[in-house]
Design an enzyme around this catalytic site. Structure first.
Site, short mmCIF file in Angstrom:
data_model
loop_
_atom_site.label_atom_id
_atom_site.label_comp_id
_atom_site.label_asym_id
_atom_site.label_seq_id
_atom_site.Cartn_x
_atom_site.Cartn_y
_atom_site.Cartn_z
N ASP A 42 33.76 42.23 27.39
CA ASP A 42 33.80 40.78 27.29
C ASP A 42 33.02 40.29 26.05
O ASP A 42 33.54 39.50 25.24
CB ASP A 42 33.16 40.23 28.57
CG ASP A 42 33.53 38.79 28.85
OD1 ASP A 42 34.48 38.29 28.24
OD2 ASP A 42 32.85 38.18 29.69
N ASP A 77 38.06 51.63 20.93
CA ASP A 77 37.50 50.29 21.11
C ASP A 77 38.64 49.30 21.37
O ASP A 77 39.53 49.14 20.52
CB ASP A 77 36.73 49.93 19.83
CG ASP A 77 36.04 48.59 19.91
OD1 ASP A 77 36.38 47.76 20.79
OD2 ASP A 77 35.15 48.35 19.07
N ILE A 78 38.60 48.62 22.49
CA ILE A 78 39.67 47.68 22.87
C ILE A 78 39.85 46.58 21.82
O ILE A 78 40.96 46.11 21.59
CB ILE A 78 39.40 47.09 24.28
CG1 ILE A 78 40.59 46.32 24.82
CG2 ILE A 78 38.16 46.21 24.32
CD1 ILE A 78 41.59 47.10 25.55
N ASN A 137 34.49 37.81 33.83
CA ASN A 137 33.83 37.49 35.10
C ASN A 137 34.43 36.19 35.63
O ASN A 137 35.13 35.48 34.90
CB ASN A 137 32.31 37.39 34.92
CG ASN A 137 31.94 36.46 33.79
OD1 ASN A 137 32.24 35.27 33.80
ND2 ASN A 137 31.31 37.01 32.76
N TYR A 161 30.15 46.48 36.47
CA TYR A 161 30.56 46.28 37.86
C TYR A 161 30.51 47.56 38.69
O TYR A 161 30.78 47.52 39.90
CB TYR A 161 31.94 45.62 37.92
CG TYR A 161 31.91 44.12 37.63
CD1 TYR A 161 30.72 43.48 37.28
CD2 TYR A 161 33.07 43.35 37.73
CE1 TYR A 161 30.70 42.11 37.03
CE2 TYR A 161 33.05 41.98 37.48
CZ TYR A 161 31.86 41.36 37.13
OH TYR A 161 31.84 40.00 36.89
N GLY A 191 29.39 44.16 27.55
CA GLY A 191 30.49 45.13 27.56
C GLY A 191 31.71 44.67 26.78
O GLY A 191 31.60 44.09 25.69
N THR A 216 34.44 49.40 35.57
CA THR A 216 33.68 50.67 35.55
C THR A 216 32.43 50.63 34.66
O THR A 216 31.79 51.66 34.44
CB THR A 216 34.58 51.85 35.11
OG1 THR A 216 35.12 51.58 33.81
CG2 THR A 216 35.71 52.07 36.08
N GLY A 217 32.09 49.44 34.17
CA GLY A 217 30.85 49.30 33.41
C GLY A 217 29.81 48.60 34.26
O GLY A 217 29.35 49.15 35.26
P1 ADP Z 1 33.07 45.44 34.08
O1 ADP Z 1 32.10 44.30 34.16
O2 ADP Z 1 34.45 45.08 34.58
O3 ADP Z 1 32.53 46.69 34.69
P2 ADP Z 1 32.46 46.31 31.35
O4 ADP Z 1 32.89 45.63 30.10
O5 ADP Z 1 31.00 46.32 31.68
O6 ADP Z 1 33.33 45.65 32.52
O7 ADP Z 1 32.96 47.82 31.33
C1 ADP Z 1 34.29 48.23 31.57
C2 ADP Z 1 34.55 49.54 30.85
O8 ADP Z 1 34.78 49.30 29.49
C3 ADP Z 1 33.42 50.56 30.91
O9 ADP Z 1 33.98 51.84 31.17
C4 ADP Z 1 32.81 50.49 29.52
O10 ADP Z 1 32.27 51.76 29.14
C5 ADP Z 1 34.02 50.19 28.68
N1 ADP Z 1 33.80 49.53 27.37
C6 ADP Z 1 32.68 48.91 26.89
N2 ADP Z 1 32.90 48.43 25.65
C7 ADP Z 1 34.19 48.74 25.32
C8 ADP Z 1 35.03 48.52 24.19
N3 ADP Z 1 34.60 47.87 23.10
N4 ADP Z 1 36.31 48.99 24.24
C9 ADP Z 1 36.78 49.63 25.33
N5 ADP Z 1 36.04 49.86 26.43
C10 ADP Z 1 34.76 49.43 26.43
#
Ligand code: ADP
Length: 180
Positions: free
Chosen positions: A41, A17-18, A31, A129, A39, A126-127
């Site tokens: 953000d 988890d970031i 965005n 978007y 996600g 990759t989420g």
């Molecule tokens: P985008 O809008 O740029 O696609 P997202 O946040 O929807 O961004 O997704 C980007 C990536 O981060 C996806 O692969 C998603 O599975 C992943 N992701 C979602 N939540 C977390 C988190 N808490 N920590 C790390 N990666 C995450």
């Protein structure tokens, strides 16, 4: 976990988890409007608290795709959040690869400007978007490797991948890049 050395710096892949990372900076998949979404953000703003959005509103009106801006980390372990905007994936022929590369590069440049020695990235775009994970991983990893070879900084770049599927995709692409 995978760790490799590039030009004296560490490039790391972890599943996790970031928002939990203790690197000096974490990168947000924001965005253009810099309005908290879902996600990564949503998770960053929830855990970091209202201070991050307050600072965004005070300093910036928006952030064009491929660019990056910086705020403090609020209640997060990280001191800074670098907010960058990856491209929305259409067909792969609408400038998406170049814009995704720019999002990583501009985040790394901002890290150097702020003397940030360690930084964690999610897999941008990759989420919501919709960027295919393997194609995105190739760009993400090759851009970071190129940057580390050129600048010998930051000391640590960590990719924090959400779930096993994303982690495995990055691991496979990294192996291929390093053996070619
Ligand atoms: P985008 O809008 O740029 O696609 P997202 O946040 O929807 O961004 O997704 C980007 C990536 O981060 C996806 O692969 C998603 O599975 C992943 N992701 C979602 N939540 C977390 C988190 N808490 N920590 C790390 N990666 C995450």
């Amino acid at each position: 976990m995978v760790q490799v050395k590039i030009n004296g710096c560490v490039l790391e892949l972890v599943q996790g988890d970031i928002t939990e990372q203790d690197t000096e900076a974490i990168v947000n998949a924001a965005n253009e409007e810099l309005i908290p979404g879902g996600g990564v953000d949503g998770a960053i703003h929830r855990k970091g608290g209202p201070e991050i959005l307050k600072e965004l509103r005070e300093k910036y009106s928006r952030c064009p795709t491929g660019e990056a801006v910086i705020t403090g980390g609020g209640n997060l372990k990280a001191k800074y959040v670098i907010h960058t905007v990856g491209p929305i994936y259409k067909d792969g022929k609408s400038g998406e690869p170049e814009l995704l590369k720019k999002a990583y590069e501009n985040s790394l440049k901002l890290a150097l400007e702020y003397n940030i020695n360690s930084i964690s990235f999610p897999s941008l775009s990759t989420g919501a978007y919709g960027y295919p994970i393997e194609e995105a991983a190739k760009i993400a990893l090759s851009t970071v490797i190129e940057f580390l070879k050129k600048n010998q900084a930051p000391e640590l770049v960590r990719f924090v991948l959400w779930g096993e599927k994303n982690y495995k995709a990055f691991e496979k692409v990294l192996k291929n890049l390093l053996s070619s």
